[in-house]
Scaffold this motif. Structure first.
Motif, PDB file in Angstrom:
ATOM      1  N   ALA A 218      35.021  26.387  44.171  1.00 62.16           N
ATOM      2  CA  ALA A 218      34.919  25.925  45.561  1.00 62.16           C
ATOM      3  C   ALA A 218      35.081  27.106  46.513  1.00 62.16           C
ATOM      4  O   ALA A 218      34.366  27.205  47.521  1.00 62.16           O
ATOM      5  CB  ALA A 218      35.965  24.856  45.850  1.00 62.16           C
ATOM      6  N   ARG A 219      36.011  27.998  46.201  1.00 60.67           N
ATOM      7  CA  ARG A 219      36.211  29.197  47.044  1.00 60.67           C
ATOM      8  C   ARG A 219      34.994  30.111  46.971  1.00 60.67           C
ATOM      9  O   ARG A 219      34.558  30.656  47.982  1.00 60.67           O
ATOM     10  CB  ARG A 219      37.478  29.938  46.601  1.00 60.67           C
ATOM     11  CG  ARG A 219      37.756  31.180  47.395  1.00 60.67           C
ATOM     12  CD  ARG A 219      38.053  30.863  48.868  1.00 60.67           C
ATOM     13  NE  ARG A 219      38.172  32.095  49.600  1.00 60.67           N
ATOM     14  CZ  ARG A 219      37.459  32.413  50.667  1.00 60.67           C
ATOM     15  NH1 ARG A 219      36.605  31.546  51.174  1.00 60.67           N
ATOM     16  NH2 ARG A 219      37.608  33.565  51.270  1.00 60.67           N
ATOM     17  N   ALA A 220      34.433  30.266  45.777  1.00 63.89           N
ATOM     18  CA  ALA A 220      33.231  31.088  45.626  1.00 63.89           C
ATOM     19  C   ALA A 220      32.067  30.475  46.399  1.00 63.89           C
ATOM     20  O   ALA A 220      31.304  31.193  47.058  1.00 63.89           O
ATOM     21  CB  ALA A 220      32.878  31.239  44.153  1.00 63.89           C
ATOM     22  N   ASP A 221      31.947  29.163  46.359  1.00 62.17           N
ATOM     23  CA  ASP A 221      30.872  28.483  47.088  1.00 62.17           C
ATOM     24  C   ASP A 221      31.013  28.650  48.598  1.00 62.17           C
ATOM     25  O   ASP A 221      30.015  28.724  49.313  1.00 62.17           O
ATOM     26  CB  ASP A 221      30.828  26.997  46.736  1.00 62.17           C
ATOM     27  CG  ASP A 221      30.269  26.740  45.347  1.00 62.17           C
ATOM     28  OD1 ASP A 221      29.582  27.628  44.807  1.00 62.17           O
ATOM     29  OD2 ASP A 221      30.529  25.644  44.806  1.00 62.17           O
ATOM     30  N   GLU A 222      32.254  28.704  49.091  1.00 61.42           N
ATOM     31  CA  GLU A 222      32.474  28.937  50.526  1.00 61.42           C
ATOM     32  C   GLU A 222      31.895  30.288  50.944  1.00 61.42           C
ATOM     33  O   GLU A 222      31.274  30.405  51.997  1.00 61.42           O
ATOM     34  CB  GLU A 222      33.964  28.911  50.847  1.00 61.42           C
ATOM     35  CG  GLU A 222      34.604  27.544  50.823  1.00 61.42           C
ATOM     36  CD  GLU A 222      36.107  27.616  51.060  1.00 61.42           C
ATOM     37  OE1 GLU A 222      36.596  28.648  51.574  1.00 61.42           O
ATOM     38  OE2 GLU A 222      36.800  26.642  50.722  1.00 61.42           O
ATOM     39  N   VAL A 223      32.119  31.294  50.120  1.00 62.06           N
ATOM     40  CA  VAL A 223      31.605  32.637  50.438  1.00 62.06           C
ATOM     41  C   VAL A 223      30.082  32.639  50.395  1.00 62.06           C
ATOM     42  O   VAL A 223      29.426  33.224  51.259  1.00 62.06           O
ATOM     43  CB  VAL A 223      32.194  33.684  49.466  1.00 62.06           C
ATOM     44  CG1 VAL A 223      31.512  35.022  49.634  1.00 62.06           C
ATOM     45  CG2 VAL A 223      33.688  33.806  49.692  1.00 62.06           C
ATOM     46  N   ILE A 224      29.517  31.968  49.407  1.00 64.54           N
ATOM     47  CA  ILE A 224      28.053  31.906  49.305  1.00 64.54           C
ATOM     48  C   ILE A 224      27.478  31.175  50.511  1.00 64.54           C
ATOM     49  O   ILE A 224      26.486  31.621  51.102  1.00 64.54           O
ATOM     50  CB  ILE A 224      27.640  31.232  47.978  1.00 64.54           C
ATOM     51  CG1 ILE A 224      28.059  32.112  46.802  1.00 64.54           C
ATOM     52  CG2 ILE A 224      26.141  30.967  47.945  1.00 64.54           C
ATOM     53  CD1 ILE A 224      27.960  31.442  45.454  1.00 64.54           C
ATOM     54  N   ALA A 225      28.106  30.081  50.914  1.00 63.13           N
ATOM     55  CA  ALA A 225      27.636  29.329  52.079  1.00 63.13           C
ATOM     56  C   ALA A 225      27.766  30.150  53.359  1.00 63.13           C
ATOM     57  O   ALA A 225      26.943  30.030  54.267  1.00 63.13           O
ATOM     58  CB  ALA A 225      28.408  28.022  52.208  1.00 63.13           C
ATOM     59  N   ALA A 226      28.802  30.999  53.415  1.00 63.52           N
ATOM     60  CA  ALA A 226      28.993  31.833  54.605  1.00 63.52           C
ATOM     61  C   ALA A 226      27.873  32.853  54.768  1.00 63.52           C
ATOM     62  O   ALA A 226      27.598  33.295  55.877  1.00 63.52           O
ATOM     63  CB  ALA A 226      30.342  32.544  54.540  1.00 63.52           C
ATOM     64  N   HIS A 227      27.225  33.215  53.679  1.00 70.65           N
ATOM     65  CA  HIS A 227      26.096  34.139  53.769  1.00 70.65           C
ATOM     66  C   HIS A 227      24.841  33.430  54.229  1.00 70.65           C
ATOM     67  O   HIS A 227      23.829  34.060  54.492  1.00 70.65           O
ATOM     68  CB  HIS A 227      25.873  34.852  52.436  1.00 70.65           C
ATOM     69  CG  HIS A 227      26.831  35.956  52.234  1.00 70.65           C
ATOM     70  ND1 HIS A 227      28.105  35.738  51.789  1.00 70.65           N
ATOM     71  CD2 HIS A 227      26.731  37.285  52.455  1.00 70.65           C
ATOM     72  CE1 HIS A 227      28.742  36.888  51.725  1.00 70.65           C
ATOM     73  NE2 HIS A 227      27.941  37.842  52.134  1.00 70.65           N
ATOM     74  N   GLY A 228      24.940  32.116  54.299  1.00 72.46           N
ATOM     75  CA  GLY A 228      23.961  31.264  54.953  1.00 72.46           C
ATOM     76  C   GLY A 228      22.525  31.414  54.528  1.00 72.46           C
ATOM     77  O   GLY A 228      22.170  32.213  53.686  1.00 72.46           O
TER      78      GLY A 228
ATOM     79  N   GLU B  10      28.913  39.288  43.870  1.00 74.99           N
ATOM     80  CA  GLU B  10      30.136  40.099  43.782  1.00 74.99           C
ATOM     81  C   GLU B  10      31.196  39.602  44.758  1.00 74.99           C
ATOM     82  O   GLU B  10      32.369  39.465  44.409  1.00 74.99           O
ATOM     83  CB  GLU B  10      29.826  41.567  44.070  1.00 74.99           C
ATOM     84  CG  GLU B  10      29.100  42.264  42.949  1.00 74.99           C
ATOM     85  CD  GLU B  10      28.707  43.690  43.322  1.00 74.99           C
ATOM     86  OE1 GLU B  10      29.123  44.190  44.391  1.00 74.99           O
ATOM     87  OE2 GLU B  10      27.963  44.297  42.539  1.00 74.99           O
ATOM     88  N   GLN B  11      30.783  39.342  45.986  1.00 78.67           N
ATOM     89  CA  GLN B  11      31.742  38.873  46.989  1.00 78.67           C
ATOM     90  C   GLN B  11      32.298  37.495  46.635  1.00 78.67           C
ATOM     91  O   GLN B  11      33.493  37.239  46.806  1.00 78.67           O
ATOM     92  CB  GLN B  11      31.086  38.865  48.366  1.00 78.67           C
ATOM     93  CG  GLN B  11      30.786  40.263  48.868  1.00 78.67           C
ATOM     94  CD  GLN B  11      30.135  40.235  50.232  1.00 78.67           C
ATOM     95  OE1 GLN B  11      30.489  39.418  51.067  1.00 78.67           O
ATOM     96  NE2 GLN B  11      29.192  41.134  50.454  1.00 78.67           N
ATOM     97  N   ALA B  12      31.448  36.612  46.125  1.00 81.30           N
ATOM     98  CA  ALA B  12      31.894  35.279  45.746  1.00 81.30           C
ATOM     99  C   ALA B  12      32.837  35.340  44.543  1.00 81.30           C
ATOM    100  O   ALA B  12      33.844  34.626  44.505  1.00 81.30           O
ATOM    101  CB  ALA B  12      30.695  34.391  45.431  1.00 81.30           C
ATOM    102  N   ALA B  13      32.541  36.207  43.582  1.00 78.57           N
ATOM    103  CA  ALA B  13      33.416  36.354  42.415  1.00 78.57           C
ATOM    104  C   ALA B  13      34.776  36.905  42.831  1.00 78.57           C
ATOM    105  O   ALA B  13      35.819  36.447  42.341  1.00 78.57           O
ATOM    106  CB  ALA B  13      32.761  37.256  41.373  1.00 78.57           C
ATOM    107  N   ARG B  14      34.788  37.869  43.734  1.00 73.29           N
ATOM    108  CA  ARG B  14      36.068  38.407  44.222  1.00 73.29           C
ATOM    109  C   ARG B  14      36.876  37.336  44.949  1.00 73.29           C
ATOM    110  O   ARG B  14      38.097  37.249  44.798  1.00 73.29           O
ATOM    111  CB  ARG B  14      35.819  39.590  45.154  1.00 73.29           C
ATOM    112  CG  ARG B  14      35.455  40.840  44.427  1.00 73.29           C
ATOM    113  CD  ARG B  14      35.455  42.034  45.372  1.00 73.29           C
ATOM    114  NE  ARG B  14      34.612  43.070  44.814  1.00 73.29           N
ATOM    115  CZ  ARG B  14      33.541  43.566  45.380  1.00 73.29           C
ATOM    116  NH1 ARG B  14      33.164  43.126  46.569  1.00 73.29           N
ATOM    117  NH2 ARG B  14      32.841  44.505  44.791  1.00 73.29           N
ATOM    118  N   ALA B  15      36.192  36.542  45.756  1.00 72.04           N
ATOM    119  CA  ALA B  15      36.894  35.471  46.474  1.00 72.04           C
ATOM    120  C   ALA B  15      37.450  34.448  45.490  1.00 72.04           C
ATOM    121  O   ALA B  15      38.583  33.977  45.653  1.00 72.04           O
ATOM    122  CB  ALA B  15      35.947  34.791  47.457  1.00 72.04           C
ATOM    123  N   GLY B  16      36.690  34.119  44.465  1.00 72.48           N
ATOM    124  CA  GLY B  16      37.176  33.203  43.454  1.00 72.48           C
ATOM    125  C   GLY B  16      38.354  33.775  42.693  1.00 72.48           C
ATOM    126  O   GLY B  16      39.305  33.067  42.343  1.00 72.48           O
TER     127      GLY B  16
END
Length: 141
Positions: free
Chosen positions: A79-89, A48-54
Motif C-alpha cells: 500500500a505504501r509502495a502504491d502511494e508512491v507510484i500514484a504520486a508519480h501520477g 526504486e522509489q516505491a521499493a524504498r518507501a515500502g
C-alpha cells in the motif's frame, strides 16, 4: 540526347519517395526509440522509489523486542509502495507487481510505464509498456 533524357524521366521522383520513407523511419527510430528508453528509465526510477518507501514500513514492535528489522505485512508494505507510484501520477504509470520476501526482509516492486509511438504508429506500431523492477529492504544501524 533527348532519347537518353526520356529514359531518365521520373527517376528523381522515385528517389525522393524512397528517401522520404527512409528519413521517416529514421526519425521514428530516434523519436520513438528515445521515448521507449525514457519510459524504461522512468519505470526503473519509480520502482526504486516505491521499493524504498515500502522498505520504510518496518515492524517497530519486532525491532524493539528482538533488535532485528523486518517489514510489516505485505498489504501495508505494498500500500505504501502504491502511494508512491500514484504520486508519480499519470495514466501511463501503473503497478505491475509488489511482493514481500518470505522472511519479510525486502520488498520487490515492479512498475509499468506505457508510451505511445508517434512516427512508428503510422506504420502500425502503436507503442508498448516498459517495465522496471527494484528491490529494497530496511537497514539496521
Amino acid at each position: 540526347m533527348s532519347s537518353r533524357l526520356a529514359g531518365e524521366r521520373g527517376s528523381m521522383s522515385v528517389f525522393t519517395v524512397l528517401f522520404s520513407v527512409v528519413v521517416f523511419l529514421l526519425a521514428g527510430l530516434l523519436v520513438d526509440g528515445g521515448a521507449a528508453i525514457n519510459a524504461r528509465l522512468r519505470a526503473a526510477d519509480v520502482a526504486e522509489q516505491a521499493a524504498r518507501a515500502g522498505a520504510d514500513t518496518i515492524d517497530v514492535d519486532h525491532l524493539r523486542a528482538t533488535g532485528q528489522t523486518r517489514l510489516l505485512d505485505e498489504g501495508q508494505v505494498c500500500a505504501r509502495a502504491d502511494e508512491v507510484i500514484a504520486a508519480h501520477g499519470g495514466d501511463d504509470v501503473s503497478t505491475g507487481a509488489c511482493a514481500v520476501e518470505q522472511e519479510q526482509t525486502a520488498v520487490t516492486v515492479t512498475v509499468k510505464v506505457s508510451w505511445t509511438a508517434f512516427f512508428l504508429g503510422a506504420i502500425g506500431f502503436p507503442g508498448t509498456e516498459m517495465e522496471g523492477t527494484a528491490t529494497a529492504g530496511p537497514e539496521a544501524r
